[in-house]
Design an enzyme around this catalytic site. Structure first.
Site, PDB file in Angstrom:
ATOM      1  N   HIS A  17       0.845  -1.206   0.000  1.00 17.21           N
ATOM      2  CA  HIS A  17       0.000   0.000   0.000  1.00 17.21           C
ATOM      3  C   HIS A  17       0.875   1.249   0.000  1.00 17.21           C
ATOM      4  O   HIS A  17       0.627   2.188  -0.747  1.00 17.21           O
ATOM      5  CB  HIS A  17      -0.903   0.046   1.252  1.00 17.21           C
ATOM      6  N   LYS A  41     -16.739  -7.738   5.804  1.00 20.26           N
ATOM      7  CA  LYS A  41     -16.135  -8.606   6.823  1.00 20.26           C
ATOM      8  C   LYS A  41     -15.734  -7.760   8.037  1.00 20.26           C
ATOM      9  O   LYS A  41     -15.429  -6.567   7.898  1.00 20.26           O
ATOM     10  CB  LYS A  41     -14.944  -9.351   6.247  1.00 20.26           C
ATOM     11  N   ARG A  90      -1.892  -6.466  -8.065  1.00 17.28           N
ATOM     12  CA  ARG A  90      -0.769  -7.358  -7.777  1.00 17.28           C
ATOM     13  C   ARG A  90      -0.667  -8.429  -8.851  1.00 17.28           C
ATOM     14  O   ARG A  90       0.336  -8.557  -9.515  1.00 17.28           O
ATOM     15  CB  ARG A  90      -0.965  -8.038  -6.402  1.00 17.28           C
ATOM     16  N   SER A 128      -2.940  -7.881   3.270  1.00 21.06           N
ATOM     17  CA  SER A 128      -3.198  -7.647   4.694  1.00 21.06           C
ATOM     18  C   SER A 128      -3.447  -8.978   5.407  1.00 21.06           C
ATOM     19  O   SER A 128      -3.033  -9.163   6.558  1.00 21.06           O
ATOM     20  CB  SER A 128      -4.408  -6.721   4.864  1.00 21.06           C
TER      21      SER A 128
HETATM   22  O1  PNS Z   1      -8.876  -2.956   0.391  1.00 19.02           O
HETATM   23  P1  PNS Z   1     -10.131  -3.496  -0.250  1.00 19.02           P
HETATM   24  O2  PNS Z   1     -10.989  -4.178   0.791  1.00 19.02           O
HETATM   25  O3  PNS Z   1      -9.845  -4.380  -1.424  1.00 19.02           O
HETATM   26  O4  PNS Z   1     -10.925  -2.209  -0.811  1.00 19.02           O
HETATM   27  C1  PNS Z   1     -12.175  -2.360  -1.429  1.00 19.02           C
HETATM   28  C2  PNS Z   1     -12.850  -0.979  -1.641  1.00 19.02           C
HETATM   29  C3  PNS Z   1     -12.968  -0.232  -0.333  1.00 19.02           C
HETATM   30  C4  PNS Z   1     -12.032  -0.174  -2.604  1.00 19.02           C
HETATM   31  C5  PNS Z   1     -14.253  -1.282  -2.244  1.00 19.02           C
HETATM   32  O5  PNS Z   1     -14.875  -2.269  -1.475  1.00 19.02           O
HETATM   33  C6  PNS Z   1     -15.164  -0.052  -2.306  1.00 19.02           C
HETATM   34  O6  PNS Z   1     -14.929   0.848  -3.068  1.00 19.02           O
HETATM   35  N1  PNS Z   1     -16.216  -0.060  -1.456  1.00 19.02           N
HETATM   36  C7  PNS Z   1     -17.185   1.020  -1.370  1.00 19.02           C
HETATM   37  C8  PNS Z   1     -18.552   0.623  -1.942  1.00 19.02           C
HETATM   38  C9  PNS Z   1     -18.520   0.799  -3.444  1.00 19.02           C
HETATM   39  O7  PNS Z   1     -18.483   1.898  -3.935  1.00 19.02           O
HETATM   40  N2  PNS Z   1     -18.479  -0.361  -4.179  1.00 19.02           N
HETATM   41  C10 PNS Z   1     -18.195  -0.392  -5.610  1.00 19.02           C
HETATM   42  C11 PNS Z   1     -19.356  -0.076  -6.497  1.00 19.02           C
HETATM   43  S1  PNS Z   1     -20.572  -1.293  -6.433  1.00 19.02           S
END
Ligand code: PNS
Length: 159
Positions: A17, A41, A90, A128
């Protein structure tokens, strides 16, 4: 002013990150690292802990701001006038889901584009969840997690 968002759970943030943050901050006027608060989660670290970790590891990067958001990323981008969403890639396995999210976010907010940044080869294997697994069994987090937050991560798993 070109504002980009780097969203994620950051539970906890890793060197992968941080690498994406450092490289993106060089491209944009301002980079908002946005911690999602309503993850599906149950997170290991609280929002306050995750924000604190990110603030500590980015304290020397003057154009990085750490913030939180809930709800849709596309709406948050509009709220803070960000026109770019940064995602780290990745492996190819990340791609399909990220591609779907990029298209959805652009549909919801046509002013926002997603840019994918490939991770550096050193960090390709990092996640993570891997970090937490190693910390749980007392393994070395060197070169995986910034030194400033390693003790906090071990503490979480100490009984
Ligand atoms: O680190 P992560 O858990 O892979 O991040 C995921 C994240 C936070 C980028 C994604 O879940 C997100 O953007 N969530 C907010 C809800 C949203 O806008 N979802 C996408 C459109 S349906």
């Amino acid at each position: 002013m070109k504002i980009a968002i780097y969203p994620g759970s950051f539970d906890p943030c890793t060197n992968g990150h941080l690498d994406v943050i450092i490289r993106s901050a060089k491209i944009f006027d301002k980079l908002v690292v946005a911690v999602l608060t309503n993850v599906n989660k149950v997170p290991t670290f609280t929002v306050a802990e995750r924000v604190d970790f990110l603030e500590r590891v980015t304290k020397n990067i003057h154009n990085v701001e750490v913030n939180t958001f809930s709800g849709l990323l596309a709406d948050y981008a509009k709220e803070i006038n960000a026109t770019v969403i940064i995602k780290g890639l990745r492996a190819l396995s990340d791609f399909e889901y990220e591609f779907q999210m990029a298209l959805t976010n652009n549909k919801l907010n046509p002013n926002v584009e997603t840019l994918f940044m490939t991770t550096s080869t050193d960090n390709m294997y990092l996640s993570s969840s891997i970090i937490k697994e190693i910390a749980k069994y007392g393994g070395s987090l060197d070169q995986m997690v910034p030194i400033e937050i390693q003790a906090n991560i071990y503490d979480k798993f100490r009984r």
